[in-house]
Design an enzyme around this catalytic site. Sequence first.
Site, PDB file in Angstrom:
ATOM      1  N   ASN A  84       0.834  -1.198   0.000  1.00  0.00           N
ATOM      2  CA  ASN A  84       0.000   0.000   0.000  1.00  0.00           C
ATOM      3  C   ASN A  84       0.865   1.241   0.000  1.00  0.00           C
ATOM      4  O   ASN A  84       1.955   1.267   0.555  1.00  0.00           O
ATOM      5  CB  ASN A  84      -0.966  -0.001   1.187  1.00  0.00           C
ATOM      6  CG  ASN A  84      -0.357   0.593   2.434  1.00  0.00           C
ATOM      7  OD1 ASN A  84      -0.295   1.808   2.595  1.00  0.00           O
ATOM      8  ND2 ASN A  84       0.113  -0.264   3.332  1.00  0.00           N
ATOM      9  N   CYS A  86       6.483   5.355   8.684  1.00  0.00           N
ATOM     10  CA  CYS A  86       5.631   5.273   7.514  1.00  0.00           C
ATOM     11  C   CYS A  86       6.468   5.518   6.263  1.00  0.00           C
ATOM     12  O   CYS A  86       7.048   6.585   6.095  1.00  0.00           O
ATOM     13  CB  CYS A  86       4.498   6.283   7.588  1.00  0.00           C
ATOM     14  SG  CYS A  86       3.397   6.142   6.188  1.00  0.00           S
TER      15      CYS A  86
HETATM   16  C1  LIG Z   1      -3.637   0.036   3.995  1.00  0.00           C
HETATM   17  C2  LIG Z   1      -2.689   0.192   5.156  1.00  0.00           C
HETATM   18  C3  LIG Z   1      -2.525   1.454   5.742  1.00  0.00           C
HETATM   19  C4  LIG Z   1      -1.656   1.631   6.809  1.00  0.00           C
HETATM   20  N1  LIG Z   1      -1.534   2.874   7.392  1.00  0.00           N
HETATM   21  C5  LIG Z   1      -0.741   3.036   8.481  1.00  0.00           C
HETATM   22  C6  LIG Z   1      -0.666   4.304   9.153  1.00  0.00           C
HETATM   23  O1  LIG Z   1      -1.338   5.267   8.776  1.00  0.00           O
HETATM   24  N2  LIG Z   1       0.156   4.429  10.241  1.00  0.00           N
HETATM   25  C7  LIG Z   1       0.888   3.362  10.703  1.00  0.00           C
HETATM   26  O2  LIG Z   1       1.590   3.510  11.699  1.00  0.00           O
HETATM   27  N3  LIG Z   1       0.832   2.159  10.093  1.00  0.00           N
HETATM   28  C8  LIG Z   1       0.035   1.969   9.006  1.00  0.00           C
HETATM   29  N4  LIG Z   1      -0.039   0.721   8.405  1.00  0.00           N
HETATM   30  C9  LIG Z   1       0.780  -0.392   8.918  1.00  0.00           C
HETATM   31  C10 LIG Z   1      -0.015  -1.315   9.840  1.00  0.00           C
HETATM   32  O3  LIG Z   1      -0.469  -0.625  10.989  1.00  0.00           O
HETATM   33  C11 LIG Z   1       0.847  -2.519  10.284  1.00  0.00           C
HETATM   34  O4  LIG Z   1       1.995  -2.042  10.951  1.00  0.00           O
HETATM   35  C12 LIG Z   1       1.312  -3.370   9.108  1.00  0.00           C
HETATM   36  O5  LIG Z   1       0.318  -3.443   8.128  1.00  0.00           O
HETATM   37  C13 LIG Z   1       1.709  -4.786   9.507  1.00  0.00           C
HETATM   38  O6  LIG Z   1       0.620  -5.527  10.008  1.00  0.00           O
HETATM   39  P1  LIG Z   1      -0.276  -6.542   9.111  1.00  0.00           P
HETATM   40  O7  LIG Z   1       0.647  -7.389   8.333  1.00  0.00           O
HETATM   41  O8  LIG Z   1      -1.115  -7.270  10.110  1.00  0.00           O
HETATM   42  O9  LIG Z   1      -1.114  -5.669   8.225  1.00  0.00           O
HETATM   43  C14 LIG Z   1      -0.910   0.528   7.314  1.00  0.00           C
HETATM   44  C15 LIG Z   1      -1.084  -0.735   6.719  1.00  0.00           C
HETATM   45  C16 LIG Z   1      -1.963  -0.916   5.660  1.00  0.00           C
HETATM   46  C17 LIG Z   1      -2.110  -2.290   5.052  1.00  0.00           C
END
Ligand SMILES: Cc1cc2nc3c(=O)[nH]c(=O)nc-3n(C[C@H](O)[C@H](O)[C@H](O)COP(=O)(O)O)c2cc1C
Lengths: 264, 316
Positions: free
Chosen positions: B71, B132
């Site tokens: 993303n 980020c």
């Molecule tokens: C669409 C999307 C948007 C995200 N936006 C943020 C964000 O705004 N701030 C942040 O700290 N992490 C953001 N993340 C990261 C997630 O909080 C998380 O750290 C990361 O996706 C790993 O976890 P997962 O594999 O369970 O998704 C985002 C992840 C995704 C998929």
Amino acid sequence: MIILYLENCKVTAHQQVNETDYIITLQTDQIARVSEAGQFVQVKVTEGFEPILRRPLSIHTVDREKKEIKLYYQILGKGTEILSKVREEEIINLLGPLGTGFDTALENSKALLIGGGLGQAPLLYLAEELERKKNTVFLALGTRDEVSLRNVVCFDDVCQEVSLATEDGSVGFKGYITDNLPEIIETFKPERIYACGPSPMMKKIKEIAKTYQIPCQLSLETRMACGIGVCLGCTVKPSDQSKPYLKACVDGPVFWAEEVLLDE
Amino acid sequence: MNKVDHSFTIGNVKFNNTVLTASGTYGFGLEFAKIIDVSRLGGIATKGLSLEPKKGNPGERIYETPAGMLNSIGLENPGVDSFKKDYLPEAAKLGTKIIANISGSSLEEYGLMAESLESEKDVAALEVNISCPNVKAGGMAFGTDLKMVEKVTEIVKKNTTKPVIIKLSPNVTNIVDFAQAAQYSGADAVSLINTLMGMAIDINKRKPVLGNVMGGLSGPAVKPVALRMVYQVSQKAKIPVIGMGGISNPRDAIEFLLAGANAIMLGTINFREPQMPLDIIEGIEKYCLDNGFNSVQDLVGLAWKEEKHVKTNRCT
Ligand SMILES: Cc1cc2nc3c(=O)[nH]c(=O)nc-3n(C[C@H](O)[C@H](O)[C@H](O)COP(=O)(O)O)c2cc1C
Ligand SMILES: Cc1cc2nc3c(=O)[nH]c(=O)nc-3n(C[C@H](O)[C@H](O)[C@H](O)COP(=O)(O)OP(=O)(O)OC[C@H]3O[C@@H](n4cnc5c(N)ncnc54)[C@H](O)[C@@H]3O)c2cc1C
Ligand code: FES
């Protein structure tokens, strides 16, 4: 608060329309009860992680008494390929109904529905709704060839007239349906246009509707992850560039033509 | 209802459950509240907030990859003022703890945001996004520079009395150093991992798929990397660790707890299985009961605690 349903649905029929297109009928108490024309569901096509995301598919039609919905889809890649292998009696998980559908607050009026290829999927439900509200419905459908038009008979009961176009000229007008659109509009004189199809077609229809000053709704497709407005992956550009992006999954998929800015 | 104690604590704040949802994947909780009982969650990390509203990146923002997704949303959000006014009052009614995830494009902005949220009683804690990878001017530089991580932590701590969670970037050579820098500068907890930088190319257009070229990888594909990082960080950290990255079922969640996470966050899986946070809570409960643990915290770090024990035995 609008409630969304996560439902395990039994497949009650799964019919192949042509080489690539299928219609799947699913039993769903809740989604069938509350869905509106133009809304969609997020389909979990596999228990595995390939693909990881659900697949958005429009609600093709609803039978409230039988508590069934139909989805009309085409095999495009791995998700729809897996879906096509699902057999009757199997269970599929749906999330829905999602999104803002068509504005059907229209009565005793004349509506033109324009579909391009798979864009016909959400139009049947719409045509049924409009017909129920005593509107005269005209369908203009453009596809690549004759086989992509096999489902068109479903529209016969609810549409006063159907105009077809194929790119190969095998049925109806030869070329794009949009090439024939000015003529259709001048003959039928619709008071409202609804369209769903590929983006170049949506752009063209937006222009034509503007020329004829006919209020027009477009159903747009984008890539989606969540389908409920949290991932912010499904952006659509607003006409007013000072505004935030629109989200296809909640603000749409159906938009008024003048709300959105369409690229090539 | 639960026989097992699922709570954990960060600073002076007690969370009722170790299962939380990850920033950027849960909005402000309002949408998922239409599908599941979100009051059972330990907490919700909000969409990343910035001082001013942000439109986010143009072009394609998401792309599916094997067992994961990329993303490049570009931190689209309504800004901290609108969050306080338009979203927080609603989110506060959900019956779970709200963690404000903040992101600055300068040190001062981090400080200003912490200050701005200080008076909001409905914000339980701050999660500071230093990693980020999507915003050209911001994120990356902070999260990959040890000195900057210290400075960000210090300025946020100076402007808040709420617990501060520093969210670490995995896009560094040694994540343990970054966790220690955050701890040394006063962080109350660390969370990890944020997304791994990646990309995809459209072979027909012969151009990158994502409008922003690069994006963050998340989902099951990153789980082994995330688990390894939690395992390493938790052995050195003296503050609570929140683990995330690809957690998709109860078993994954338990792995993270055993690796040393005091709590976990769920991200990408929510898009596919909205009920999974609740299934995981139940799965953890069952695992604890089946194995004779009274508290989820008793599981934390057993993977390495046992190992150290074995090693000591061998050495002596
Ligand atoms: C669409 C999307 C948007 C995200 N936006 C943020 C964000 O705004 N701030 C942040 O700290 N992490 C953001 N993340 C990261 C997630 O909080 C998380 O750290 C990361 O996706 C790993 O976890 P997962 O594999 O369970 O998704 C985002 C992840 C995704 C998929
Ligand atoms: C609101 C909405 C309603 C829809 N309704 C229907 C419907 O009723 N019937 C139907 O057949 N299809 C519909 N679609 C499209 C359908 O969701 C996709 O065809 C499907 O997700 C493809 O999945 P797949 O795994 O088979 O293909 P994938 O393997 O994901 O993709 C195959 C190819 O198509 C491209 N692609 C896939 N999805 C998109 C997209 N959304 N935009 C641009 N490129 C894409 C991929 O990049 C790839 O090249 C709808 C989409 C949306 C957003
Ligand atoms: S698909 Fe996630 S916000 Fe629209």
